[in-house]
Structures are given as structure tokens and as C-alpha cells.
Design a protein around this motif. Sequence first.
Motif, short mmCIF file in Angstrom:
data_model
loop_
_atom_site.label_atom_id
_atom_site.label_comp_id
_atom_site.label_asym_id
_atom_site.label_seq_id
_atom_site.Cartn_x
_atom_site.Cartn_y
_atom_site.Cartn_z
N MET A 86 -0.04 5.37 0.09
CA MET A 86 -0.01 5.42 -1.37
C MET A 86 -0.55 4.12 -1.98
N MET A 87 -0.49 3.04 -1.21
CA MET A 87 -0.91 1.75 -1.73
C MET A 87 -2.39 1.45 -1.48
N MET A 88 -2.90 1.82 -0.31
CA MET A 88 -4.26 1.47 0.10
C MET A 88 -5.29 2.54 -0.24
N ARG A 89 -4.84 3.75 -0.51
CA ARG A 89 -5.75 4.86 -0.76
C ARG A 89 -5.09 5.76 -1.82
N GLY A 90 -5.69 6.86 -2.12
CA GLY A 90 -5.09 7.80 -3.07
C GLY A 90 -4.85 7.17 -4.43
N VAL A 91 -3.61 7.18 -4.88
CA VAL A 91 -3.30 6.68 -6.22
C VAL A 91 -3.27 5.16 -6.31
N GLU A 92 -3.24 4.47 -5.16
CA GLU A 92 -3.27 3.01 -5.09
C GLU A 92 -2.23 2.34 -6.00
N LYS A 93 -1.00 2.71 -5.83
CA LYS A 93 0.11 2.14 -6.61
C LYS A 93 0.82 1.10 -5.75
N GLN A 94 0.61 -0.17 -6.06
CA GLN A 94 1.07 -1.27 -5.22
C GLN A 94 2.57 -1.50 -5.26
N ASN A 95 3.22 -1.15 -6.34
CA ASN A 95 4.64 -1.47 -6.48
C ASN A 95 5.56 -0.28 -6.32
N ALA A 96 5.00 0.86 -5.99
CA ALA A 96 5.82 2.06 -5.83
C ALA A 96 6.56 2.00 -4.50
N SER A 97 7.80 2.41 -4.52
CA SER A 97 8.56 2.52 -3.28
C SER A 97 9.32 3.84 -3.32
N MET A 98 9.72 4.27 -2.15
CA MET A 98 10.42 5.54 -2.02
C MET A 98 11.81 5.27 -1.46
N THR A 99 12.80 5.94 -2.02
CA THR A 99 14.17 5.84 -1.53
C THR A 99 14.63 7.23 -1.12
N THR A 100 15.17 7.33 0.09
CA THR A 100 15.72 8.59 0.57
C THR A 100 17.14 8.34 1.05
#
Length: 179
Positions: free
Chosen positions: A143-157
Motif C-alpha cells: 500500500m505504501m510503495m505501489r497502488g495508492v501509495e499512502k505512507q502513513n496508513a496502518s492496519m489494525t486487526t
Amino acid sequence: MEQAFAQIITSIGEDLGRDGLKDTPKRAAKAMGYLTQGYHQKLEEIVNNALFPSENSEMVIVKNIELYSLCEHHMLPFIGKAHVAYIPKGKVVGLSKVARIVDMYARRLQIQENLTKEIADAIMTVTNAAGVGVVIEAQHMCMMMRGVEKQNASMTTSMMLGNFRHDERTRNEFLSLIR
């Protein structure tokens, strides 16, 4: 695997004869073997009978266990931390074994949602706990290096089993202690 990496490198237009790339297929294959070593590990071997009698029936939490995994969709890394808790019923597992269980499942091609469940199920299986809670927070390079390139997004599960699922106070205690 070494041949496959050689083919990938030449497919992108690189020259395997170039000094910097001469041993890259071998190094990449060795690295991939390490990054996916969880496929060659078994839960019983990881735990290695490190279960100890205990009269403690209060929550045990191991926080901030760093994890490194590869997303199964793009084979790019996701990096984060796991928080694992359980409520013992007569036995506790050796502290390092919790981190080793996280690593075993993280060192496979994964999605974070399944990784969270696999860790929780394994801790429940090993300890026969009254409940298990697992929360994973990670950043995904796909998600950070390709696609939407959102550097600060994180996922919590999260995965809550037993008392953590059925008792809101237990769940809230765990969540407040990992903040």
C-alpha cells in the motif's frame, strides 16, 4: 528458486553478468527461504514443552512483538507489532514462545487478518487458556510503495477468543493495557 530469481532479474531488463547482480539470485533465494521459514516449523516444536504449572488466573500480556511478513497478494513486506494476551488455566507458556509463535506464522505468505487468527488459535491450543486476545498493527509496503501509495496508513486487526470475546471487561482491560 535461484533460477526463478535469475529469470525475474533478466525479465526486468537487468544483466545478471553485472558485478552487483552476479550472486543476487542465490542471495535472493536464501533470503526468501528465511522470510518463509514458518512453513517448515511446527507449533509443537516451537513450544518444545515450555509449559509451566501456574496458579495465576490473571491476564498475561506480551506487547510490542515486532513482526515481519510478506503479503500473499504482492509478496511485499508488511511490518508491525503484535500484542498477545491470554488468561491461564493452570499453566503458562514460556515467554519467548509467544514471540516464536508470532514469528512462525508471520514467516509465511500472509494476510494480516489470517495471521491474527492463526496466532490466537495457536496460543489457545497451546495453553488451553480461558481466553486469548491478539491485536496486530502493521504497515503494508504493497500500500505504501505501489497502488495508492499512502505512507502513513496502518492496519489494525484483532482476534478475541473465550473470555476476551464474551466478557467486555476483559476485552477492555486488554485493549487499555496495550495502548
